[in-house]
Design a protein around this motif. Structure first.
Motif, PDB file in Angstrom:
ATOM      1  N   LEU A   1      -5.623  -7.606  13.129  1.00 12.31           N
ATOM      2  CA  LEU A   1      -5.233  -7.223  11.796  1.00 12.31           C
ATOM      3  C   LEU A   1      -6.062  -6.116  11.487  1.00 12.31           C
ATOM      4  O   LEU A   1      -7.396  -5.929  11.539  1.00 12.31           O
ATOM      5  CB  LEU A   1      -5.745  -8.295  10.815  1.00 12.31           C
ATOM      6  CG  LEU A   1      -5.202  -8.187   9.276  1.00 12.31           C
ATOM      7  CD1 LEU A   1      -3.772  -7.663   9.056  1.00 12.31           C
ATOM      8  CD2 LEU A   1      -5.759  -9.180   8.534  1.00 12.31           C
ATOM      9  N   VAL A   2      -5.579  -4.785  11.082  1.00  7.31           N
ATOM     10  CA  VAL A   2      -6.134  -3.481  10.936  1.00  7.31           C
ATOM     11  C   VAL A   2      -6.745  -3.655   9.312  1.00  7.31           C
ATOM     12  O   VAL A   2      -6.030  -3.652   8.731  1.00  7.31           O
ATOM     13  CB  VAL A   2      -5.418  -2.523  11.210  1.00  7.31           C
ATOM     14  CG1 VAL A   2      -6.141  -1.370  10.883  1.00  7.31           C
ATOM     15  CG2 VAL A   2      -4.502  -2.302  12.296  1.00  7.31           C
ATOM     16  N   GLN A   3      -7.951  -3.292   9.543  1.00  2.11           N
ATOM     17  CA  GLN A   3      -8.918  -3.208   8.374  1.00  2.11           C
ATOM     18  C   GLN A   3      -9.173  -1.670   8.372  1.00  2.11           C
ATOM     19  O   GLN A   3      -9.879  -1.121   8.982  1.00  2.11           O
ATOM     20  CB  GLN A   3     -10.054  -4.078   8.106  1.00  2.11           C
ATOM     21  CG  GLN A   3     -10.831  -3.937   6.837  1.00  2.11           C
ATOM     22  CD  GLN A   3     -11.769  -4.989   6.676  1.00  2.11           C
ATOM     23  OE1 GLN A   3     -11.731  -6.226   7.353  1.00  2.11           O
ATOM     24  NE2 GLN A   3     -12.731  -4.940   5.740  1.00  2.11           N
ATOM     25  N   ASP A   4      -8.479  -0.850   7.211  1.00  2.00           N
ATOM     26  CA  ASP A   4      -8.596   0.634   7.276  1.00  2.00           C
ATOM     27  C   ASP A   4     -10.219   0.840   6.669  1.00  2.00           C
ATOM     28  O   ASP A   4     -10.725   0.358   5.579  1.00  2.00           O
ATOM     29  CB  ASP A   4      -7.581   1.095   6.144  1.00  2.00           C
ATOM     30  CG  ASP A   4      -7.526   2.710   6.572  1.00  2.00           C
ATOM     31  OD1 ASP A   4      -7.124   3.008   7.612  1.00  2.00           O
ATOM     32  OD2 ASP A   4      -8.000   3.366   5.403  1.00  2.00           O
TER      33      ASP A   4
ATOM     34  N   GLN B   1      -1.696   3.658  11.601  1.00  2.00           N
ATOM     35  CA  GLN B   1      -2.106   2.249  11.451  1.00  2.00           C
ATOM     36  C   GLN B   1      -1.500   1.421  12.578  1.00  2.00           C
ATOM     37  O   GLN B   1      -1.993   0.502  12.960  1.00  2.00           O
ATOM     38  CB  GLN B   1      -1.757   1.660   9.858  1.00  2.00           C
ATOM     39  CG  GLN B   1      -2.692   2.555   8.880  1.00  2.00           C
ATOM     40  CD  GLN B   1      -4.074   2.475   9.149  1.00  2.00           C
ATOM     41  OE1 GLN B   1      -4.662   1.320   9.270  1.00  2.00           O
ATOM     42  NE2 GLN B   1      -4.705   3.588   9.306  1.00  2.00           N
ATOM     43  N   VAL B   2      -0.144   1.783  12.872  1.00  2.89           N
ATOM     44  CA  VAL B   2       0.593   0.894  13.811  1.00  2.89           C
ATOM     45  C   VAL B   2      -0.010   1.234  15.264  1.00  2.89           C
ATOM     46  O   VAL B   2      -0.474   0.286  16.221  1.00  2.89           O
ATOM     47  CB  VAL B   2       2.003   1.201  13.975  1.00  2.89           C
ATOM     48  CG1 VAL B   2       2.510   0.607  15.173  1.00  2.89           C
ATOM     49  CG2 VAL B   2       2.560   0.644  12.665  1.00  2.89           C
ATOM     50  N   GLY B   3      -0.619   2.370  15.283  1.00  2.00           N
ATOM     51  CA  GLY B   3      -1.230   2.875  16.597  1.00  2.00           C
ATOM     52  C   GLY B   3      -2.748   2.029  16.832  1.00  2.00           C
ATOM     53  O   GLY B   3      -3.043   1.733  17.774  1.00  2.00           O
ATOM     54  N   HIS B   4      -3.204   1.863  15.603  1.00  2.00           N
ATOM     55  CA  HIS B   4      -4.765   1.172  15.730  1.00  2.00           C
ATOM     56  C   HIS B   4      -4.365  -0.230  15.961  1.00  2.00           C
ATOM     57  O   HIS B   4      -4.991  -0.823  16.722  1.00  2.00           O
ATOM     58  CB  HIS B   4      -4.951   1.305  14.344  1.00  2.00           C
ATOM     59  CG  HIS B   4      -5.826   2.550  14.176  1.00  2.00           C
ATOM     60  ND1 HIS B   4      -6.556   3.475  14.806  1.00  2.00           N
ATOM     61  CD2 HIS B   4      -5.968   3.446  12.722  1.00  2.00           C
ATOM     62  CE1 HIS B   4      -7.143   4.545  14.200  1.00  2.00           C
ATOM     63  NE2 HIS B   4      -6.510   4.448  12.925  1.00  2.00           N
ATOM     64  N   ALA B   5      -3.365  -0.747  15.372  1.00  2.00           N
ATOM     65  CA  ALA B   5      -2.920  -2.126  15.616  1.00  2.00           C
ATOM     66  C   ALA B   5      -2.427  -2.314  17.169  1.00  2.00           C
ATOM     67  O   ALA B   5      -3.007  -3.305  17.599  1.00  2.00           O
ATOM     68  CB  ALA B   5      -1.771  -2.700  14.720  1.00  2.00           C
ATOM     69  N   ALA B   6      -1.890  -1.497  17.804  1.00  2.00           N
ATOM     70  CA  ALA B   6      -1.269  -1.671  19.102  1.00  2.00           C
ATOM     71  C   ALA B   6      -2.361  -1.538  20.016  1.00  2.00           C
ATOM     72  O   ALA B   6      -2.955  -2.401  20.905  1.00  2.00           O
ATOM     73  CB  ALA B   6      -0.417  -0.495  19.502  1.00  2.00           C
ATOM     74  N   VAL B   7      -3.587  -0.596  19.845  1.00  2.00           N
ATOM     75  CA  VAL B   7      -4.665  -0.433  20.612  1.00  2.00           C
ATOM     76  C   VAL B   7      -5.705  -1.751  20.382  1.00  2.00           C
ATOM     77  O   VAL B   7      -5.953  -2.311  21.353  1.00  2.00           O
ATOM     78  CB  VAL B   7      -5.440   0.851  20.453  1.00  2.00           C
ATOM     79  CG1 VAL B   7      -6.765   0.917  21.037  1.00  2.00           C
ATOM     80  CG2 VAL B   7      -4.704   2.059  20.712  1.00  2.00           C
TER      81      VAL B   7
ATOM     82  N   LEU C   1       1.028  -1.136  -0.158  1.00  2.00           N
ATOM     83  CA  LEU C   1       0.312  -0.131  -0.004  1.00  2.00           C
ATOM     84  C   LEU C   1       0.905   1.316   0.135  1.00  2.00           C
ATOM     85  O   LEU C   1       1.980   1.207   0.616  1.00  2.00           O
ATOM     86  CB  LEU C   1      -0.758   0.099   1.284  1.00  2.00           C
ATOM     87  CG  LEU C   1      -1.909  -1.082   1.355  1.00  2.00           C
ATOM     88  CD1 LEU C   1      -2.439  -1.164   2.713  1.00  2.00           C
ATOM     89  CD2 LEU C   1      -2.783  -1.237   0.084  1.00  2.00           C
ATOM     90  N   SER C   2       0.425   2.236  -0.716  1.00  2.00           N
ATOM     91  CA  SER C   2       1.324   3.449  -0.769  1.00  2.00           C
ATOM     92  C   SER C   2       0.939   4.600   0.521  1.00  2.00           C
ATOM     93  O   SER C   2       0.026   5.272   0.267  1.00  2.00           O
ATOM     94  CB  SER C   2       0.726   4.360  -2.058  1.00  2.00           C
ATOM     95  OG  SER C   2       1.298   3.445  -3.072  1.00  2.00           O
ATOM     96  N   MET C   3       1.498   4.130   1.673  1.00  2.00           N
ATOM     97  CA  MET C   3       1.116   4.776   2.803  1.00  2.00           C
ATOM     98  C   MET C   3       2.292   5.806   3.323  1.00  2.00           C
ATOM     99  O   MET C   3       3.398   5.239   3.339  1.00  2.00           O
ATOM    100  CB  MET C   3       0.750   3.746   4.020  1.00  2.00           C
ATOM    101  CG  MET C   3      -0.470   3.102   3.809  1.00  2.00           C
ATOM    102  SD  MET C   3      -0.964   1.977   5.371  1.00  2.00           S
ATOM    103  CE  MET C   3       0.527   0.727   5.251  1.00  2.00           C
ATOM    104  N   GLY C   4       2.003   6.871   3.293  1.00  2.00           N
ATOM    105  CA  GLY C   4       2.973   7.968   3.982  1.00  2.00           C
ATOM    106  C   GLY C   4       3.453   7.470   5.377  1.00  2.00           C
ATOM    107  O   GLY C   4       2.764   6.758   6.060  1.00  2.00           O
ATOM    108  N   VAL C   5       4.500   8.287   5.862  1.00  2.00           N
ATOM    109  CA  VAL C   5       5.016   7.903   7.099  1.00  2.00           C
ATOM    110  C   VAL C   5       3.828   8.114   8.302  1.00  2.00           C
ATOM    111  O   VAL C   5       3.628   7.203   9.345  1.00  2.00           O
ATOM    112  CB  VAL C   5       6.342   8.634   7.708  1.00  2.00           C
ATOM    113  CG1 VAL C   5       6.734   8.229   8.976  1.00  2.00           C
ATOM    114  CG2 VAL C   5       7.254   8.500   6.542  1.00  2.00           C
ATOM    115  N   GLY C   6       3.182   9.219   8.335  1.00  2.00           N
ATOM    116  CA  GLY C   6       2.118   9.488   9.116  1.00  2.00           C
ATOM    117  C   GLY C   6       1.085   8.449   9.204  1.00  2.00           C
ATOM    118  O   GLY C   6       0.443   8.183  10.318  1.00  2.00           O
TER     119      GLY C   6
END
Length: 200
Positions: free
Chosen positions: A164-167, A105-111, A95-100
């Motif tokens: 698994l994060v689903q955006d 998304q990592v924050g969503h995964a952690a929570v 996926l073309s995701m920027g740093v932010g």
């Protein structure tokens, strides 16, 4: 007459109190003080462990039971001191995701993973051990969605908790995109799943 009546009433009241006074500290009854139990649950002590701690300390107080529980846990873990727990986040690099976006998304995964860990007593204990051993977190690169699903299946086969994060697809990626896989467990087991991946 009135004095005698008062004496009799007092004697009867004392007799009625005796059974409850005797029953409270009796560990064989398997009854625990519900107020103390609730206080222990608020300390994130699993319900069964809290009950056992109260029984072993004869329902004296929540403080006594908590001390018993944490001392017992520390003693049990003395033989496990070499065990390290870690949490790994595998980012879908397709996926073309920027740093932010990746950070969010990592924050969503952690929570999401931490919330999932509250669902089972054994997982809650794992979260506690992970936190106690340094709360290690590592972010790695995954190839694509299929790769993340494959890693998740492998982790689940090893009884490792995953999320698994689903955006929602409001920015940068399509709705329903799987962006980050999170998993946690003993370092050796986690490495069986993610050991060959590159760090992000």
């Amino acid at each position: 007459m009135s004095l005698k009546t008062e004496d009799e009433m007092l004697h009867r009241t004392e007799k009625r109190m005796e059974p409850s006074q005797q029953a409270a500290p009796d560990p064989a009854s398997q009854e625990v003080n519900p107020v103390y139990l609730q206080q222990l649950r608020e300390l994130d002590i699993p319900e069964e462990a809290a009950k056992q701690a109260l029984l072993h300390t004869r329902n004296v107080s929540a403080e006594e039971a908590a001390m018993y529980y944490f001392n017992k846990l520390e003693n049990e873990e003395e033989g496990d001191e070499d065990l390290i727990y870690k949490m790994v986040f595998v980012v879908n690099m397709d996926l073309s995701m920027g740093v932010g976006k990746v950070a969010a998304q990592v924050g969503h995964a952690a929570v999401g993973l931490y919330q999932a860990l509250q669902e089972k007593n054994s997982w809650r204990e794992m979260a506690w051990k992970w936190d106690r051993t340094g709360a290690q977190k590592v972010v790695m690169q995954g190839t694509n969605m299929a790769h993340l699903l494959e890693l998740q299946a492998l982790a689940m086969s090893l009884s490792l908790p995953t999320y698994l994060v689903q955006d929602a697809g409001q920015t940068q990626v399509e709705p329903g995109s799987r962006t980050v896989l999170a998993l946690v467990g003993e370092e050796e087991l986690v490495s069986n799943v993610t050991g060959s991946l590159k760090l992000l």
